[in-house]
Write a protein that holds these residues in place. Structure first.
Motif, PDB file in Angstrom:
ATOM      1  N   GLY B 173       0.841  -1.199   0.000  1.00  0.00           N
ATOM      2  CA  GLY B 173       0.000   0.000   0.000  1.00  0.00           C
ATOM      3  C   GLY B 173       0.864   1.232   0.000  1.00  0.00           C
ATOM      4  O   GLY B 173       2.037   1.168  -0.363  1.00  0.00           O
ATOM      5  N   ARG B 190      -3.252  -1.405  -5.100  1.00  0.00           N
ATOM      6  CA  ARG B 190      -3.026  -2.344  -4.001  1.00  0.00           C
ATOM      7  C   ARG B 190      -3.549  -1.784  -2.691  1.00  0.00           C
ATOM      8  O   ARG B 190      -4.079  -2.507  -1.858  1.00  0.00           O
ATOM      9  CB  ARG B 190      -1.526  -2.599  -3.839  1.00  0.00           C
ATOM     10  CG  ARG B 190      -0.922  -3.354  -4.984  1.00  0.00           C
ATOM     11  CD  ARG B 190      -1.390  -4.797  -4.945  1.00  0.00           C
ATOM     12  NE  ARG B 190      -0.644  -5.574  -5.903  1.00  0.00           N
ATOM     13  CZ  ARG B 190      -0.391  -6.861  -5.781  1.00  0.00           C
ATOM     14  NH1 ARG B 190      -0.848  -7.539  -4.740  1.00  0.00           N
ATOM     15  NH2 ARG B 190       0.275  -7.494  -6.709  1.00  0.00           N
ATOM     16  N   ALA B 191      -3.374  -0.467  -2.502  1.00  0.00           N
ATOM     17  CA  ALA B 191      -3.827   0.163  -1.261  1.00  0.00           C
ATOM     18  C   ALA B 191      -5.352   0.099  -1.161  1.00  0.00           C
ATOM     19  O   ALA B 191      -5.912  -0.123  -0.080  1.00  0.00           O
ATOM     20  CB  ALA B 191      -3.347   1.608  -1.209  1.00  0.00           C
ATOM     21  N   LEU B 192      -6.041   0.267  -2.317  1.00  0.00           N
ATOM     22  CA  LEU B 192      -7.506   0.184  -2.318  1.00  0.00           C
ATOM     23  C   LEU B 192      -7.956  -1.247  -2.046  1.00  0.00           C
ATOM     24  O   LEU B 192      -8.832  -1.506  -1.228  1.00  0.00           O
ATOM     25  CB  LEU B 192      -8.053   0.668  -3.658  1.00  0.00           C
ATOM     26  CG  LEU B 192      -8.026   2.180  -3.856  1.00  0.00           C
ATOM     27  CD1 LEU B 192      -8.371   2.541  -5.294  1.00  0.00           C
ATOM     28  CD2 LEU B 192      -8.992   2.863  -2.887  1.00  0.00           C
ATOM     29  N   ASP B 193      -7.307  -2.197  -2.762  1.00  0.00           N
ATOM     30  CA  ASP B 193      -7.650  -3.617  -2.571  1.00  0.00           C
ATOM     31  C   ASP B 193      -7.496  -4.045  -1.113  1.00  0.00           C
ATOM     32  O   ASP B 193      -8.280  -4.831  -0.593  1.00  0.00           O
ATOM     33  CB  ASP B 193      -6.724  -4.502  -3.422  1.00  0.00           C
ATOM     34  CG  ASP B 193      -7.051  -4.405  -4.900  1.00  0.00           C
ATOM     35  OD1 ASP B 193      -8.122  -3.849  -5.223  1.00  0.00           O
ATOM     36  OD2 ASP B 193      -6.234  -4.858  -5.724  1.00  0.00           O
ATOM     37  N   ARG B 195      -7.815  -2.318   1.583  1.00  0.00           N
ATOM     38  CA  ARG B 195      -8.414  -1.400   2.567  1.00  0.00           C
ATOM     39  C   ARG B 195      -8.989  -2.174   3.746  1.00  0.00           C
ATOM     40  O   ARG B 195      -9.430  -3.315   3.601  1.00  0.00           O
ATOM     41  CB  ARG B 195      -9.478  -0.545   1.898  1.00  0.00           C
ATOM     42  CG  ARG B 195     -10.702  -1.286   1.408  1.00  0.00           C
ATOM     43  CD  ARG B 195     -11.576  -0.371   0.558  1.00  0.00           C
ATOM     44  NE  ARG B 195     -12.765  -1.068   0.053  1.00  0.00           N
ATOM     45  CZ  ARG B 195     -12.764  -1.879  -1.000  1.00  0.00           C
ATOM     46  NH1 ARG B 195     -11.644  -2.136  -1.673  1.00  0.00           N
ATOM     47  NH2 ARG B 195     -13.892  -2.464  -1.392  1.00  0.00           N
ATOM     48  N   GLN B 196      -8.963  -1.531   4.895  1.00  0.00           N
ATOM     49  CA  GLN B 196      -9.387  -2.201   6.126  1.00  0.00           C
ATOM     50  C   GLN B 196     -10.461  -1.412   6.841  1.00  0.00           C
ATOM     51  O   GLN B 196     -10.535  -0.193   6.720  1.00  0.00           O
ATOM     52  CB  GLN B 196      -8.176  -2.365   7.063  1.00  0.00           C
ATOM     53  CG  GLN B 196      -7.204  -3.408   6.535  1.00  0.00           C
ATOM     54  CD  GLN B 196      -5.877  -3.372   7.270  1.00  0.00           C
ATOM     55  OE1 GLN B 196      -5.404  -2.309   7.654  1.00  0.00           O
ATOM     56  NE2 GLN B 196      -5.301  -4.542   7.454  1.00  0.00           N
ATOM     57  N   ASP B 197     -11.326  -2.119   7.587  1.00  0.00           N
ATOM     58  CA  ASP B 197     -12.383  -1.468   8.357  1.00  0.00           C
ATOM     59  C   ASP B 197     -11.795  -0.621   9.474  1.00  0.00           C
ATOM     60  O   ASP B 197     -10.815  -1.002  10.107  1.00  0.00           O
ATOM     61  CB  ASP B 197     -13.288  -2.540   9.000  1.00  0.00           C
ATOM     62  CG  ASP B 197     -14.196  -3.170   7.959  1.00  0.00           C
ATOM     63  OD1 ASP B 197     -14.547  -2.471   6.982  1.00  0.00           O
ATOM     64  OD2 ASP B 197     -14.524  -4.360   8.103  1.00  0.00           O
ATOM     65  N   TYR B 198     -12.438   0.526   9.684  1.00  0.00           N
ATOM     66  CA  TYR B 198     -12.078   1.338  10.854  1.00  0.00           C
ATOM     67  C   TYR B 198     -12.714   0.742  12.094  1.00  0.00           C
ATOM     68  O   TYR B 198     -13.813   0.228  12.061  1.00  0.00           O
ATOM     69  CB  TYR B 198     -12.569   2.784  10.657  1.00  0.00           C
ATOM     70  CG  TYR B 198     -11.408   3.718  10.390  1.00  0.00           C
ATOM     71  CD1 TYR B 198     -10.423   3.892  11.373  1.00  0.00           C
ATOM     72  CD2 TYR B 198     -11.282   4.399   9.183  1.00  0.00           C
ATOM     73  CE1 TYR B 198      -9.352   4.726  11.134  1.00  0.00           C
ATOM     74  CE2 TYR B 198     -10.224   5.237   8.949  1.00  0.00           C
ATOM     75  CZ  TYR B 198      -9.255   5.401   9.940  1.00  0.00           C
ATOM     76  OH  TYR B 198      -8.186   6.231   9.714  1.00  0.00           O
TER      77      TYR B 198
END
Lengths: 198, 198
Positions: B173, B190-193, B195-198
């Motif tokens: 990312g 890659r950073a979008l793929d 992505r993580q929940d807050y």
């Protein structure tokens, strides 16, 4: 670096103190040396010791040499009437690669730099004066074309000219193959000042 | 370089064969070593020999070490359930500097690279399989995020997943502190793929 390999870290620390080698290059070099075949690493270590043992300085011209006087000062084919003054050994090596120069050298071991506390007594100027016998007719001053190098050149010319010697300075101008458009104005000015007849 | 100082030239030749050191740097380093105080030059030579004598490789994880198994493999405080796979020793050293990672390492000694003729048998994959006893629960694949590193990661994950292990890959990312505006689109993708929940 790992704590588990103190010797590698010591090697990297030592390499990082060499000029132009930063922390990361030093680590990379240390790992490279670690991976070298043993003979090659030992060979490197041996040459380092050998250099310190065998190579000294020529008492005449201050060049590095395994003999004293050095091969250049000893060479009967060289023109003893011309001495080229340079700052460092590497400068002399560069000039020696030029075809057509067949004179002797004198290596100052630095340049005048009052800001760093380097005065005439810190350079090999006394040794230069000592070798100026009647056989010498021309002194070419080839210190670097920057502020300190020019100051050193002026100092030397004022010292040597009254002794009746022909004192010359290497030409400053445009490097061969360069572009007039991109040259800085100081260099261009020097190139104009130093123009020659066709 | 002068003919008159063959040993210095030999040293420069030897230094020029080190990675990242060109002809000019090698000359400069050789002159620097020549000017070093004798003790310092000898010290450098001694450490080079010492590295080759003392430092070997850990038979478990392939890390450099002065003991076998290495201090990391021997450390009772480390989490033996997690093994982080990296390409080179320097990669493991980088990860070991991260606070919070307390697992073990396995150093492949390279990456799969068919163009250079490097296949699975040239890496320490057999040694990796040999240490996967029932204590190991997670394998973190930390090969470099470039073509060869990703290929190596895919190969390893296909090999290890069927063995019932949890296999993870370090996140790709945006680097912390970087600018979204200047990020390349592959990294952004890659950073979008990832992505993580807050």
């Amino acid at each position: 670096m790992f704590k588990s390999a103190g010797t590698v870290e010591r090697l990297a620390n030592r390499l990082a103190r060499l000029p132009g080698i930063g922390r990361k290059s030093a680590n990379r070099l240390a790992f490279h040396i670690l991976k070298l075949p043993k003979e090659e690493a030992v060979e490197l270590a041996e040459i380092i010791c050998e250099v310190k043992e065998k190579v000294g300085f020529c008492s005449t011209c201050n060049n590095i040499s395994e003999t004293d006087p050095c091969q250049i000062c000893n060479d009967p084919k060289r023109d003893r009437a011309v001495i080229c003054i340079v700052e460092e050994i590497s400068d002399a090596a560069a000039i020696d690669r030029v075809e057509g120069f067949g004179g002797l050298f004198h290596i100052l071991g630095g340049r005048l730099s009052p800001l760093d506390g380097i005065g005439p007594d810190d350079l090999k100027i006394r040794e230069l004066l000592a070798r100026l016998d009647d056989g010498v007719s021309e002194i070419i001053i080839a210190t670097n074309p920057n502020v300190e190098g020019e100051a050193t050149a002026v100092y030397l010319s004022k010292l040597l000219k009254p002794m009746g010697l022909k004192v010359t300075r290497i030409a400053r101008g445009l490097p061969v193959g360069s572009d007039l458009e991109y040259a800085d104005s100081v260099t261009l000015g020097r190139a104009l000042d130093g123009r020659q007849d066709y």
